[in-house]
Design an enzyme around this catalytic site. Sequence first.
Site, short mmCIF file in Angstrom:
data_model
loop_
_atom_site.label_atom_id
_atom_site.label_comp_id
_atom_site.label_asym_id
_atom_site.label_seq_id
_atom_site.Cartn_x
_atom_site.Cartn_y
_atom_site.Cartn_z
N CYS A 226 3.32 -3.30 4.06
CA CYS A 226 2.46 -2.17 4.42
C CYS A 226 3.04 -1.55 5.70
O CYS A 226 4.20 -1.78 6.03
CB CYS A 226 1.00 -2.59 4.56
SG CYS A 226 0.64 -3.71 5.92
N GLY A 227 2.23 -0.78 6.42
CA GLY A 227 2.74 -0.14 7.62
C GLY A 227 3.28 -1.15 8.61
O GLY A 227 4.39 -1.03 9.12
N THR A 228 2.47 -2.17 8.90
CA THR A 228 2.87 -3.19 9.86
C THR A 228 3.06 -4.58 9.23
O THR A 228 3.70 -5.44 9.84
CB THR A 228 1.77 -3.37 10.93
OG1 THR A 228 0.55 -3.73 10.26
CG2 THR A 228 1.56 -2.08 11.72
N GLY A 229 2.44 -4.84 8.10
CA GLY A 229 2.40 -6.18 7.50
C GLY A 229 1.16 -6.95 7.91
O GLY A 229 0.81 -7.97 7.29
N HIS B 15 5.49 -30.90 10.45
CA HIS B 15 5.01 -29.57 10.05
C HIS B 15 4.01 -29.67 8.90
O HIS B 15 3.05 -28.90 8.83
CB HIS B 15 6.19 -28.67 9.68
CG HIS B 15 7.15 -28.50 10.81
ND1 HIS B 15 6.80 -27.85 11.98
CD2 HIS B 15 8.42 -28.93 10.98
CE1 HIS B 15 7.82 -27.87 12.81
NE2 HIS B 15 8.81 -28.52 12.23
N HIS C 190 8.98 -24.10 9.21
CA HIS C 190 7.86 -24.74 9.92
C HIS C 190 6.50 -24.51 9.26
O HIS C 190 5.62 -25.36 9.35
CB HIS C 190 7.77 -24.20 11.36
CG HIS C 190 8.86 -24.69 12.24
ND1 HIS C 190 8.82 -24.58 13.62
CD2 HIS C 190 10.04 -25.29 11.96
CE1 HIS C 190 9.92 -25.09 14.14
NE2 HIS C 190 10.68 -25.52 13.15
N ASN C 191 6.32 -23.33 8.66
CA ASN C 191 4.98 -22.96 8.17
C ASN C 191 4.88 -22.94 6.64
O ASN C 191 3.80 -22.68 6.11
CB ASN C 191 4.57 -21.58 8.71
CG ASN C 191 4.76 -21.48 10.21
OD1 ASN C 191 5.68 -20.80 10.68
ND2 ASN C 191 3.95 -22.17 10.98
N ASP D 223 0.87 -1.17 0.00
CA ASP D 223 0.00 0.00 0.00
C ASP D 223 0.91 1.23 0.00
O ASP D 223 2.13 1.11 -0.18
CB ASP D 223 -0.99 -0.03 1.17
CG ASP D 223 -0.32 0.14 2.53
OD1 ASP D 223 0.93 0.18 2.60
OD2 ASP D 223 -1.05 0.21 3.54
N HIS D 224 0.33 2.40 0.24
CA HIS D 224 1.11 3.64 0.23
C HIS D 224 2.23 3.61 1.28
O HIS D 224 3.32 4.10 1.05
CB HIS D 224 0.20 4.85 0.47
CG HIS D 224 -0.61 4.74 1.72
ND1 HIS D 224 -1.69 3.88 1.82
CD2 HIS D 224 -0.49 5.33 2.93
CE1 HIS D 224 -2.19 3.98 3.04
NE2 HIS D 224 -1.48 4.84 3.74
N ARG E 18 7.23 0.48 8.24
CA ARG E 18 7.34 1.56 9.22
C ARG E 18 8.21 1.21 10.43
O ARG E 18 8.72 2.09 11.10
CB ARG E 18 5.95 1.98 9.71
CG ARG E 18 5.18 2.74 8.64
CD ARG E 18 3.85 3.25 9.13
NE ARG E 18 3.20 4.08 8.11
CZ ARG E 18 1.89 4.19 7.95
NH1 ARG E 18 1.06 3.53 8.74
NH2 ARG E 18 1.41 4.96 7.01
N ARG F 198 0.66 -30.62 10.30
CA ARG F 198 -0.01 -29.46 10.91
C ARG F 198 -0.58 -28.52 9.85
O ARG F 198 -1.68 -27.99 10.01
CB ARG F 198 0.99 -28.72 11.81
CG ARG F 198 1.33 -29.54 13.04
CD ARG F 198 2.57 -29.08 13.76
NE ARG F 198 2.92 -30.01 14.83
CZ ARG F 198 4.07 -30.00 15.47
NH1 ARG F 198 5.00 -29.12 15.17
NH2 ARG F 198 4.31 -30.89 16.41
N GLY G 39 -2.33 -6.17 8.13
CA GLY G 39 -3.52 -6.18 7.27
C GLY G 39 -3.30 -6.97 6.00
O GLY G 39 -4.21 -7.64 5.49
C1 RB5 Z 1 -1.98 2.35 6.66
O1 RB5 Z 1 -1.96 3.50 7.43
C2 RB5 Z 1 -1.84 1.12 7.54
O2 RB5 Z 1 -3.00 0.90 8.26
C3 RB5 Z 1 -1.47 -0.09 6.72
O3 RB5 Z 1 -0.32 0.18 6.00
C4 RB5 Z 1 -1.18 -1.38 7.48
O4 RB5 Z 1 -0.31 -1.16 8.54
C5 RB5 Z 1 -2.32 -2.20 7.84
O5 RB5 Z 1 -2.19 -3.32 8.34
#
Ligand code: RB5
Length: 146
Positions: A65-68, A133, A98-99, A8-9, A109, A136, A70
């Site tokens: 993405c920001g955290t991975g 594995h 394992h997975n 994403d952005h 981020r 599972r 979503g």
């Molecule tokens: C975008 O702001 C943020 O929500 C997205 O990049 C991500 O972290 C979602 O999981």
Amino acid sequence: MRIVIGSDHAGFLRKKEILNYLTGKGHRVVDVGCYSEESCDYPDYAKKVGRAVSLGKADRGILICGTGIGMAMTANKFKSVRAAVCWTPRVAALASEHNWANVLCFSARFLSLKVGEKIVDAWLKTPFAGGRHLRRLKKIEKGTVK
Ligand code: RB5
């Protein structure tokens, strides 16, 4: 190996860096977007990568993405996709060992480029261990709805 990559952005710039890193190593990588830092919705790109891996059009997928988080939630809706959020190279190695994770998700981020590259390397080079594995993983597939 055919790799499909999306972001994403929030992950856009890191995706470009990782794409260059991988192509520099000789991998074939298809970028399914997004293509700018303009705000967009991560599920739109996670679906493109999840679908490509699920249909066998790519061997592996990478989502940033920001955290991975979503990205992984979305990609895991697709049959045969095993998406893992990884935050260290060791975790990425275990996601393969394992997975048998065929989609790697990580944060733009909270991780540096150097760590991102090491995570990608560990994930790509570590083989699946099979055995218990695999047993599972088969239990996960039974619960898949799509
Ligand atoms: C975008 O702001 C943020 O929500 C997205 O990049 C991500 O972290 C979602 O999981």
